[in-house]
Design a protein around this motif. Structure first.
Motif, PDB file in Angstrom:
ATOM      1  N   TRP A 198      31.549 -40.992   3.801  1.00 12.09           N
ATOM      2  CA  TRP A 198      30.321 -41.511   4.403  1.00 12.09           C
ATOM      3  C   TRP A 198      30.552 -42.106   5.786  1.00 12.09           C
ATOM      4  O   TRP A 198      29.659 -42.115   6.633  1.00 12.09           O
ATOM      5  N   ILE A 219      23.699 -31.268   6.604  1.00  9.79           N
ATOM      6  CA  ILE A 219      24.902 -31.484   7.411  1.00  9.79           C
ATOM      7  C   ILE A 219      25.547 -32.818   7.053  1.00  9.79           C
ATOM      8  O   ILE A 219      26.775 -32.929   6.886  1.00  9.79           O
ATOM      9  N   LEU A 220      24.726 -33.846   6.925  1.00  8.35           N
ATOM     10  CA  LEU A 220      25.249 -35.164   6.571  1.00  8.35           C
ATOM     11  C   LEU A 220      25.861 -35.161   5.172  1.00  8.35           C
ATOM     12  O   LEU A 220      26.926 -35.743   4.953  1.00  8.35           O
ATOM     13  N   GLN A 221      25.184 -34.494   4.215  1.00  9.86           N
ATOM     14  CA  GLN A 221      25.726 -34.443   2.859  1.00  9.86           C
ATOM     15  C   GLN A 221      27.059 -33.696   2.822  1.00  9.86           C
ATOM     16  O   GLN A 221      28.001 -34.121   2.141  1.00  9.86           O
ATOM     17  N   SER A 222      27.158 -32.610   3.578  1.00 10.94           N
ATOM     18  CA  SER A 222      28.425 -31.872   3.640  1.00 10.94           C
ATOM     19  C   SER A 222      29.519 -32.729   4.267  1.00 10.94           C
ATOM     20  O   SER A 222      30.668 -32.716   3.813  1.00 10.94           O
ATOM     21  N   THR A 223      29.145 -33.480   5.310  1.00 16.19           N
ATOM     22  CA  THR A 223      30.114 -34.364   5.955  1.00 16.19           C
ATOM     23  C   THR A 223      30.580 -35.443   4.993  1.00 16.19           C
ATOM     24  O   THR A 223      31.780 -35.767   4.922  1.00 16.19           O
ATOM     25  N   ILE A 224      29.643 -36.004   4.229  1.00 14.46           N
ATOM     26  CA  ILE A 224      29.988 -37.035   3.243  1.00 14.46           C
ATOM     27  C   ILE A 224      30.924 -36.461   2.183  1.00 14.46           C
ATOM     28  O   ILE A 224      31.931 -37.068   1.812  1.00 14.46           O
ATOM     29  N   SER A 246      32.473 -40.903   8.185  1.00 16.77           N
ATOM     30  CA  SER A 246      32.396 -39.822   9.177  1.00 16.77           C
ATOM     31  C   SER A 246      30.947 -39.447   9.460  1.00 16.77           C
ATOM     32  O   SER A 246      30.584 -39.138  10.601  1.00 16.77           O
ATOM     33  N   ALA A 247      30.111 -39.479   8.419  1.00 17.92           N
ATOM     34  CA  ALA A 247      28.692 -39.194   8.618  1.00 17.92           C
ATOM     35  C   ALA A 247      28.057 -40.239   9.527  1.00 17.92           C
ATOM     36  O   ALA A 247      27.213 -39.909  10.376  1.00 17.92           O
ATOM     37  N   GLU A 306      32.913 -33.837   2.379  1.00 18.15           N
ATOM     38  CA  GLU A 306      34.206 -33.376   2.889  1.00 18.15           C
ATOM     39  C   GLU A 306      35.039 -34.481   3.541  1.00 18.15           C
ATOM     40  O   GLU A 306      36.262 -34.506   3.405  1.00 18.15           O
ATOM     41  N   SER A 307      34.357 -35.398   4.252  1.00 14.10           N
ATOM     42  CA  SER A 307      35.112 -36.381   5.039  1.00 14.10           C
ATOM     43  C   SER A 307      34.769 -37.832   4.724  1.00 14.10           C
ATOM     44  O   SER A 307      35.393 -38.742   5.273  1.00 14.10           O
ATOM     45  N   LEU A 366      28.970 -39.444  13.109  1.00 12.60           N
ATOM     46  CA  LEU A 366      28.222 -38.280  13.587  1.00 12.60           C
ATOM     47  C   LEU A 366      26.821 -38.683  14.018  1.00 12.60           C
ATOM     48  O   LEU A 366      26.331 -38.263  15.083  1.00 12.60           O
TER      49      LEU A 366
END
Length: 455
Positions: A178, A168-173, A180-181, A175-176, A184
């Protein structure tokens, strides 16, 4: 020790729960570490993005982790001393809030020292309370005969958390970014970890008028009494009211420090640099993040099984197996430099997590086997200070050797050698010469009965 008649309010209700409350404590630690430890570990995922954005060299950037670990080590004796005299739920809640603040402030970073302060001191440093170190200061209080199993179960929450949180964190990084991660992770800590610990966490069974392992003192069986008695090898040692000053005068204390510091060096040297290294060998960023997550997943069964096994065969043997897992991990990483086949990747994941992560269960059990008592938190705090220095130096030295040589070969060979040092040290620490684990004590008791009866 609490008087049963003085237990009121929420504690009175908690005591009436139909299962031993120690297992509820294990569940709370499981969830807390599933989030808290993986938040700190997430620096491995943030690391490539921070490198790319700011263009700093690897040693400079990885030094944030080193600064965090050194500060965590510096905080550990203070935390241990506070833990001896106060409730861990307040420290755990304060730690979660401080880590959240560090994560939020990190999004404004523009200089290395900003990262050192926010993701280093505030996230990794003050977050030490939510890790193996902080929980090892009180969780062993709840168990004696099942200590390794309970700690293995509790600490396996890190693996479950990594399987879900890391992707989830890697996807957030991806897409949006670091930042945003980081936001979160801050929300997760405030919404889940703070209330769970503040309301339900407890320091010891005494607070609820209970006994370790759920035993009732007045109905202990003859077999249980015999096993407890036969666990003691060095009577003078076990009857000592250990203080930090007394502990530091023993060889076991210093061998324990070397055992733990070398073990954490091996653990974190690979953990911080692993994602970047795997990407450079040709593995995609998403697959590399899944690999990091599945290291934790492999560690779930490893920590539970080997934690239980350590209650049967002894801490030294399981620490040896775990350190051997990290040694094999480094050998496989060296091979992967020229061959990034998926089979090698997942073999590395299995030995690193399935074997190597068993260190956590022993880290939480072995110091208590040696120095349990009123001042145990302070003693473990100093052991943790030295251990965390090893954990903090590992990523920096690994990054420095990469910058010096242009590859990780020298760094990984050094880490392999340090694994061998850790194995030697645990046998010199020798907790079996002071107090046997339950399985060893049962075997000893059976042997005495057999000899007595002439069978």
């Amino acid at each position: 020790m609490s008087n049963n008649n003085n237990i009121t309010g929420l504690d009175a209700h908690l005591k009436k729960i139909p299962i031993f409350y120690g297992w509820i404590v294990v569940a709370i630690v499981f969830i807390t570490m599933g989030i808290g430890v993986n938040v700190r570990t997430s620096f491995s995922l943030l690391y490539p993005s921070i490198l790319q954005e700011f263009g700093w060299d690897r040693a400079t950037t990885a030094a944030a982790f080193t600064v965090g670990f050194i500060s965590a080590g510096a905080f550990s004796p203070i935390i241990g001393r506070i833990m001896d005299f106060s409730a861990p739920r307040y420290l755990l809640s304060a730690s979660a809030l401080m880590v959240s603040a560090g994560l939020v402030l990190s999004i404004y970073a523009t200089e290395p020292w900003h990262i050192y302060l926010t993701l280093g001191v505030m996230m990794i440093g003050t977050g030490v309370v939510m890790t193996y170190v902080g929980h090892s200061m009180f969780l062993p209080n709840w168990f004696e005969q099942k200590r390794g199993l309970a700690i293995g179960l509790a600490f396996s929450g890190v693996g479950i958390g990594s399987v879900f949180l890391m992707p989830i964190l890697q996807s957030t990084i991806s897409e949006s970014g670091w930042r945003s991660a980081c936001l979160l992770m801050a929300v997760l800590l405030v919404v889940v970890v703070v209330p769970l610990n503040l309301i339900l966490q407890r320091k010891s069974p005494d607070e609820l008028g209970l006994k370790p392992d759920g035993e009732e003192q007045d109905v202990l069986t003859g077999q249980t009494v015999r096993v407890i008695a036969d666990a003691i090898v060095d009577l003078e040692w076990t009857q000592t009211d250990w203080t930090l000053k007394k502990a530091m005068k023993t060889g076991s204390f210093w061998w324990l420090c070397l055992t733990c510091s070398s073990g954490l060096y091996a653990w974190y040297a690979v953990q911080i640099h692993q994602t970047k290294y795997l990407i450079e060998t040709g593995i995609s960023p998403l697959e590399a993040s899944f690999a990091l997550g599945f290291v934790g997943f492999a560690g779930i069964l490893g920590q539970i099984y080997f934690g239980h096994l350590s209650d049967r065969i002894g801490r030294e043997w399981v620490w040896t197996l775990a350190s051997s897992g990290f040694a094999l991990c480094y050998l496989l990483l060296l091979v992967m430099e020229d061959n990034s086949h998926s089979a090698l990747l997942y073999a590395m994941v299995i030995v690193q997590g399935g074997l190597g992560y068993a260190l956590a269960a022993i880290f939480g059990s072995m110091p208590a086997d040696l120095f349990q008592g009123r001042r145990y938190g302070e003693i473990l705090g100093v052991v943790s200070l030295i251990a965390l220095m090893g954990g903090g130096i590992g990523p920096y030295v690994t990054g420095y050797l990469y910058d010096l040589n242009g590859n990780y070969r020298a760094a990984f060979w050094l880490a392999f050698a340090i694994c061998l040092v850790s194995i030697f040290s645990v046998w010199m620490t020798a907790p079996r010469k002071r107090r046997l684990v339950a399985g060893q004590a049962e075997k000893r008791a059976a042997s005495i009965v057999t000899d007595r009866d002439g069978v």
